[in-house]
Design a protein around this motif. Structure first.
Motif, PDB file in Angstrom:
ATOM      1  N   ARG A  64     -13.289  18.776  20.357  1.00 41.52           N
ATOM      2  CA  ARG A  64     -14.269  18.261  19.390  1.00 41.52           C
ATOM      3  C   ARG A  64     -13.881  18.632  17.961  1.00 41.52           C
ATOM      4  O   ARG A  64     -14.003  17.817  17.038  1.00 41.52           O
ATOM      5  N   ILE A  65     -13.406  19.868  17.785  1.00 43.54           N
ATOM      6  CA  ILE A  65     -12.998  20.290  16.442  1.00 43.54           C
ATOM      7  C   ILE A  65     -11.844  19.424  15.949  1.00 43.54           C
ATOM      8  O   ILE A  65     -11.807  19.007  14.781  1.00 43.54           O
ATOM      9  N   SER A  66     -10.905  19.119  16.846  1.00 47.62           N
ATOM     10  CA  SER A  66      -9.746  18.316  16.443  1.00 47.62           C
ATOM     11  C   SER A  66     -10.137  16.886  16.092  1.00 47.62           C
ATOM     12  O   SER A  66      -9.468  16.234  15.285  1.00 47.62           O
ATOM     13  N   ASP A  67     -11.217  16.381  16.705  1.00 50.26           N
ATOM     14  CA  ASP A  67     -11.702  15.039  16.350  1.00 50.26           C
ATOM     15  C   ASP A  67     -12.212  15.004  14.911  1.00 50.26           C
ATOM     16  O   ASP A  67     -12.162  13.967  14.245  1.00 50.26           O
ATOM     17  N   LYS A  68     -12.702  16.140  14.424  1.00 53.94           N
ATOM     18  CA  LYS A  68     -13.284  16.189  13.079  1.00 53.94           C
ATOM     19  C   LYS A  68     -12.317  16.742  12.037  1.00 53.94           C
ATOM     20  O   LYS A  68     -12.278  16.260  10.905  1.00 53.94           O
ATOM     21  N   ARG A  69     -11.543  17.751  12.406  1.00 53.60           N
ATOM     22  CA  ARG A  69     -10.696  18.449  11.440  1.00 53.60           C
ATOM     23  C   ARG A  69      -9.217  18.097  11.533  1.00 53.60           C
ATOM     24  O   ARG A  69      -8.443  18.482  10.658  1.00 53.60           O
ATOM     25  N   GLY A  70      -8.831  17.400  12.596  1.00 53.57           N
ATOM     26  CA  GLY A  70      -7.432  17.051  12.773  1.00 53.57           C
ATOM     27  C   GLY A  70      -6.792  17.841  13.901  1.00 53.57           C
ATOM     28  O   GLY A  70      -7.252  18.923  14.277  1.00 53.57           O
ATOM     29  N   ARG A  71      -5.719  17.276  14.476  1.00 52.50           N
ATOM     30  CA  ARG A  71      -5.041  17.919  15.603  1.00 52.50           C
ATOM     31  C   ARG A  71      -4.171  19.099  15.145  1.00 52.50           C
ATOM     32  O   ARG A  71      -4.116  20.132  15.789  1.00 52.50           O
ATOM     33  N   ARG A  72      -3.462  18.896  14.039  1.00 57.45           N
ATOM     34  CA  ARG A  72      -2.461  19.855  13.591  1.00 57.45           C
ATOM     35  C   ARG A  72      -3.014  21.270  13.379  1.00 57.45           C
ATOM     36  O   ARG A  72      -2.441  22.240  13.894  1.00 57.45           O
ATOM     37  N   PRO A  73      -4.112  21.456  12.641  1.00 56.08           N
ATOM     38  CA  PRO A  73      -4.601  22.829  12.423  1.00 56.08           C
ATOM     39  C   PRO A  73      -5.029  23.527  13.702  1.00 56.08           C
ATOM     40  O   PRO A  73      -4.856  24.747  13.833  1.00 56.08           O
ATOM     41  N   VAL A  74      -5.569  22.774  14.661  1.00 57.50           N
ATOM     42  CA  VAL A  74      -5.987  23.389  15.931  1.00 57.50           C
ATOM     43  C   VAL A  74      -4.770  23.859  16.708  1.00 57.50           C
ATOM     44  O   VAL A  74      -4.739  24.970  17.252  1.00 57.50           O
TER      45      VAL A  74
END
Length: 399
Positions: A64-74
């Motif tokens: 869910r975080i990657s859907d909002k903040r992007g894949r790369r930082p996760v």
């Protein structure tokens, strides 16, 4: 196309290097617990299960975080956590510290669903099965070379294995930080994902995904497959030693055959096979191969027989996994790829937790055949569902 290929190569290297570090610990964790920490088998089981349980919790959260903040930082954050977990393992001198190191590594290992979402971002529906196969290929190669290297390095001390594992994760962290581009196209927040309070287990996300019958069915099938195959995680080596009287080297060769075959199928052959077989036929053929060969494992007779069985079993799993991941991605909206694949990976982690628990119990109390026959039975159910029910449910006769 060149940009897509570069991104796929980078995500492959990232996952492979990280999984290589994870694979290093596979052969030495039980021995480390028994010989160095003097803990019993039940405590070792808790440590191994804790890793998958933590992934069950964190996969959907990171999705869910990657859907909002992007894949790369996760992905970057998780790789760094992995390195910390492995470093902690190297200085472990108690059960609690060992458990903490595996919990931290479990959180870090919860980025696989984000890597799958990354693949979904940069591939077309036609190439998605091939793209998802890259993750499976990285897994397979990591599990081939990691345990072999871990066994060699353990001769220099268990701490060395931890340091080398941390080094691989840190290398993946550096590669990702400098080379991996962001894949997510930031859009308006999807209407179906209202803002919610963060919870340890995101029950609302599970409900949201499982309200969709097609997704619920596909994720359930992936869970059943994972549970069925996870039955043999701890029992396959025991079978080799106690029933087939293999040496440790022969067991290593057998794991190598299975891992390498699966990696080749998922990494190179799945794209070609997709041009000749529909997803429906791949489902039917692969689930049949998995079920049949799981049932044959305890009756293979000798090393050559088991190698042949393992070869065809790996072809089945190598075909099934990227195909079902591709279908899950295809029936999911662009805005919910991370969340949905996170839920799926979370359920997979739950299957990897339950499978070894049942497999070990069945092996000890019901007979050495039962973990494998259990897996064969449940994958036979997948075969029947694929043959008679799934085509109507998903309208995939043309796929």
């Amino acid at each position: 196309m060149k940009k897509e290929s570069t991104a796929l190569i980078l995500i492959f290297l990232t996952v492979f290097i990280d999984l290589l570090g994870f694979g290093l610990l596979i052969p030495i964790l039980p021995a480390f617990g028994l010989k160095v920490l003097n803990i019993d088998e039940a405590s070792i089981g808790i440590v191994i299960s804790a890793y998958s349980f933590i992934q069950f919790i964190f996969n959907p959260i990171f999705g869910r975080i990657s859907d909002k903040r992007g894949r790369r930082p996760v992905i970057i954050f998780c790789l760094l956590l992995n390195a910390v977990g492995y470093l902690l393992f190297s200085i472990t001198n108690s059960f609690l510290l060992l458990l903490l190191s595996r919990i931290i590594a479990g959180i870090g290992g919860s980025s696989i669903s984000v890597a799958q979402a990354y693949i979904a971002d940069v591939t077309t529906p036609e190439n998605r099965s091939k793209g998802m196969g890259i993750i499976g290929s990285a897994f397979g190669l990591g599990f081939v070379f990691g345990p072999l290297l871990g066994g060699i390095l353990s001769e220099f001390g268990y701490a060395v294995v931890g340091y080398v594992s941390a080094g691989f994760s840190f290398l993946a962290f550096v590669l990702t930080s400098f080379l991996l581009p962001e894949s997510l196209k930031i859009k308006v927040q999807p209407e179906l994902q209202p803002q919610r309070k963060r919870k340890l287990i995101d029950v609302e996300s599970f409900k949201h995904v499982f309200r969709k019958p097609d997704l619920a069915l596909l994720i359930s099938l992936f869970f059943v497959l994972t549970f069925s195959f996870a039955n043999i995680y701890g029992t396959f080596a025991l079978l080799g030693i106690q029933v087939y009287h293999f040496t440790d080297r022969q067991n290593g060769y057998m794991f190598g055959i299975i891992g390498l075959t699966s990696a080749i199928v998922q990494g190179t052959l799945i794209g070609t096979i997709n041009r000749f077989l529909t997803k429906k036929n791949i489902f039917i053929v692969s689930s049949f191969l998995i079920s049949l060969n799981l049932a044959l494992i305890p009756y293979a007779g000798n090393f050559l027989g088991l190698a042949v069985v393992g070869f065809f079993l790996s072809i089945g799993t190598g075909l099934f996994q990227p195909t079902i991941l591709s279908l899950i991605s295809e029936v999911t909206s662009e805005q919910e790829q991370g969340m949905t694949l996170g839920i799926n990976q979370s359920m997979s982690a739950f299957g990897r937790m339950l499978g070894p628990l049942w497999g070990g119990f069945a092996f000890e109390y019901l007979g050495y055949q039962f973990p494998f026959l259990t897996g064969a039975f449940f994958t036979a159910v997948i075969f029947l569902v694929s043959l008679f029910y799934l085509p109507r449910k998903l309208n995939w006769n043309e796929k």
